[in-house]
Scaffold this motif. Structure first.
Motif, PDB file in Angstrom:
ATOM      1  N   ASP A 215      32.998  25.996 -43.447  1.00  0.00           N
ATOM      2  CA  ASP A 215      34.335  26.342 -43.922  1.00  0.00           C
ATOM      3  C   ASP A 215      35.387  25.620 -43.091  1.00  0.00           C
ATOM      4  O   ASP A 215      35.140  25.249 -41.948  1.00  0.00           O
ATOM      5  CB  ASP A 215      34.553  27.863 -43.916  1.00  0.00           C
ATOM      6  N   PRO A 216      36.555  25.410 -43.660  1.00  0.00           N
ATOM      7  CA  PRO A 216      37.619  24.681 -42.964  1.00  0.00           C
ATOM      8  C   PRO A 216      38.050  25.337 -41.650  1.00  0.00           C
ATOM      9  O   PRO A 216      38.441  24.640 -40.708  1.00  0.00           O
ATOM     10  CB  PRO A 216      38.773  24.662 -43.966  1.00  0.00           C
ATOM     11  N   ASP A 217      37.976  26.669 -41.556  1.00  0.00           N
ATOM     12  CA  ASP A 217      38.376  27.338 -40.318  1.00  0.00           C
ATOM     13  C   ASP A 217      37.456  26.954 -39.162  1.00  0.00           C
ATOM     14  O   ASP A 217      37.910  26.754 -38.029  1.00  0.00           O
ATOM     15  CB  ASP A 217      38.384  28.855 -40.487  1.00  0.00           C
ATOM     16  N   ALA A 218      36.163  26.834 -39.434  1.00  0.00           N
ATOM     17  CA  ALA A 218      35.221  26.423 -38.385  1.00  0.00           C
ATOM     18  C   ALA A 218      35.537  25.004 -37.923  1.00  0.00           C
ATOM     19  O   ALA A 218      35.545  24.722 -36.716  1.00  0.00           O
ATOM     20  CB  ALA A 218      33.788  26.521 -38.892  1.00  0.00           C
ATOM     21  N   SER A 219      35.810  24.125 -38.859  1.00  0.00           N
ATOM     22  CA  SER A 219      36.168  22.750 -38.498  1.00  0.00           C
ATOM     23  C   SER A 219      37.456  22.720 -37.682  1.00  0.00           C
ATOM     24  O   SER A 219      37.571  21.958 -36.717  1.00  0.00           O
ATOM     25  CB  SER A 219      36.314  21.890 -39.753  1.00  0.00           C
ATOM     26  N   ALA A 220      38.417  23.556 -38.039  1.00  0.00           N
ATOM     27  CA  ALA A 220      39.679  23.622 -37.292  1.00  0.00           C
ATOM     28  C   ALA A 220      39.453  24.132 -35.872  1.00  0.00           C
ATOM     29  O   ALA A 220      40.066  23.634 -34.921  1.00  0.00           O
ATOM     30  CB  ALA A 220      40.681  24.519 -38.023  1.00  0.00           C
ATOM     31  N   ASP A 221      38.554  25.102 -35.704  1.00  0.00           N
ATOM     32  CA  ASP A 221      38.243  25.613 -34.365  1.00  0.00           C
ATOM     33  C   ASP A 221      37.555  24.543 -33.524  1.00  0.00           C
ATOM     34  O   ASP A 221      37.834  24.405 -32.320  1.00  0.00           O
ATOM     35  CB  ASP A 221      37.362  26.860 -34.456  1.00  0.00           C
ATOM     36  N   ILE A 222      36.666  23.774 -34.138  1.00  0.00           N
ATOM     37  CA  ILE A 222      36.015  22.676 -33.424  1.00  0.00           C
ATOM     38  C   ILE A 222      37.051  21.648 -33.002  1.00  0.00           C
ATOM     39  O   ILE A 222      37.068  21.188 -31.856  1.00  0.00           O
ATOM     40  CB  ILE A 222      34.927  22.031 -34.309  1.00  0.00           C
ATOM     41  N   THR A 223      37.939  21.311 -33.909  1.00  0.00           N
ATOM     42  CA  THR A 223      38.992  20.339 -33.616  1.00  0.00           C
ATOM     43  C   THR A 223      39.858  20.800 -32.448  1.00  0.00           C
ATOM     44  O   THR A 223      40.138  20.029 -31.523  1.00  0.00           O
ATOM     45  CB  THR A 223      39.857  20.106 -34.873  1.00  0.00           C
ATOM     46  N   ALA A 224      40.269  22.056 -32.458  1.00  0.00           N
ATOM     47  CA  ALA A 224      41.111  22.589 -31.372  1.00  0.00           C
ATOM     48  C   ALA A 224      40.380  22.518 -30.035  1.00  0.00           C
ATOM     49  O   ALA A 224      40.973  22.148 -29.018  1.00  0.00           O
ATOM     50  CB  ALA A 224      41.516  24.030 -31.686  1.00  0.00           C
ATOM     51  N   TRP A 225      39.101  22.859 -30.033  1.00  0.00           N
ATOM     52  CA  TRP A 225      38.326  22.844 -28.793  1.00  0.00           C
ATOM     53  C   TRP A 225      38.190  21.429 -28.231  1.00  0.00           C
ATOM     54  O   TRP A 225      38.393  21.199 -27.038  1.00  0.00           O
ATOM     55  CB  TRP A 225      36.968  23.462 -29.050  1.00  0.00           C
ATOM     56  N   VAL A 226      37.873  20.477 -29.093  1.00  0.00           N
ATOM     57  CA  VAL A 226      37.736  19.094 -28.636  1.00  0.00           C
ATOM     58  C   VAL A 226      39.078  18.568 -28.137  1.00  0.00           C
ATOM     59  O   VAL A 226      39.151  17.880 -27.115  1.00  0.00           O
ATOM     60  CB  VAL A 226      37.127  18.202 -29.739  1.00  0.00           C
ATOM     61  N   ARG A 227      40.159  18.912 -28.815  1.00  0.00           N
ATOM     62  CA  ARG A 227      41.497  18.502 -28.340  1.00  0.00           C
ATOM     63  C   ARG A 227      41.789  19.060 -26.953  1.00  0.00           C
ATOM     64  O   ARG A 227      42.457  18.416 -26.142  1.00  0.00           O
ATOM     65  CB  ARG A 227      42.569  19.001 -29.303  1.00  0.00           C
TER      66      ARG A 227
END
Length: 135
Positions: free
Chosen positions: A93-105
């Motif tokens: 889901d897009p929320d999981a991808s957004a959480d991954i993105t925030a963590w990597v940032r």
């Protein structure tokens, strides 16, 4: 007068960044996982993180029961701080991808704590499977 060619990104420069490995093989990224825009998921990770992380799609990581699988490998600084690759499954889901993105940032493994919700996605693959990516 000689013309200089632009330099390509050196492998050591890539190692200094996190690597986000997105499984796209047997089950991940296919209609076997319905209701997910797989192309948009990969494109979103690349567009959001491409300037700060290496984002790559690979063939089957042999963890099909967890499709879609994303592995976050630490940067060289993250590894020096104790970070290790984190395997995330069921990233559908897009929320999981957004959480991954925030963590990597924020720095990724070893440098930043992941959002708590990612604990629900984390799993440990077999040693044989881990060797394929953890090297």
């Amino acid at each position: 007068m000689s013309r200089r060619r632009p330099r390509e990104t050196a492998p050591t420069a890539l190692a200094a960044r996190c690597t986000v490995t997105v499984c796209r093989g047997c089950c991940c990224g296919t209609p076997k996982v319905p209701g997910v825009d797989h192309a948009a998921q990969l494109a979103g990770l690349k567009s959001e993180l491409g300037h700060i992380a290496q984002v790559r799609a690979v063939n089957c990581l042999d963890a099909c029961e967890q499709a879609n699988v994303v592995v976050i490998q630490p940067s060289s600084a993250g590894r020096a701080a104790g970070g290790r690759p984190v395997w995330l499954g069921l990233v559908n889901d897009p929320d999981a991808s957004a959480d991954i993105t925030a963590w990597v940032r924020d720095g990724g493994p070893g440098l930043a704590d992941p959002p708590d919700i990612l604990d629900l996605y984390a799993f440990q693959p077999s040693r044989r499977v881990r060797r394929t990516i953890d090297g």
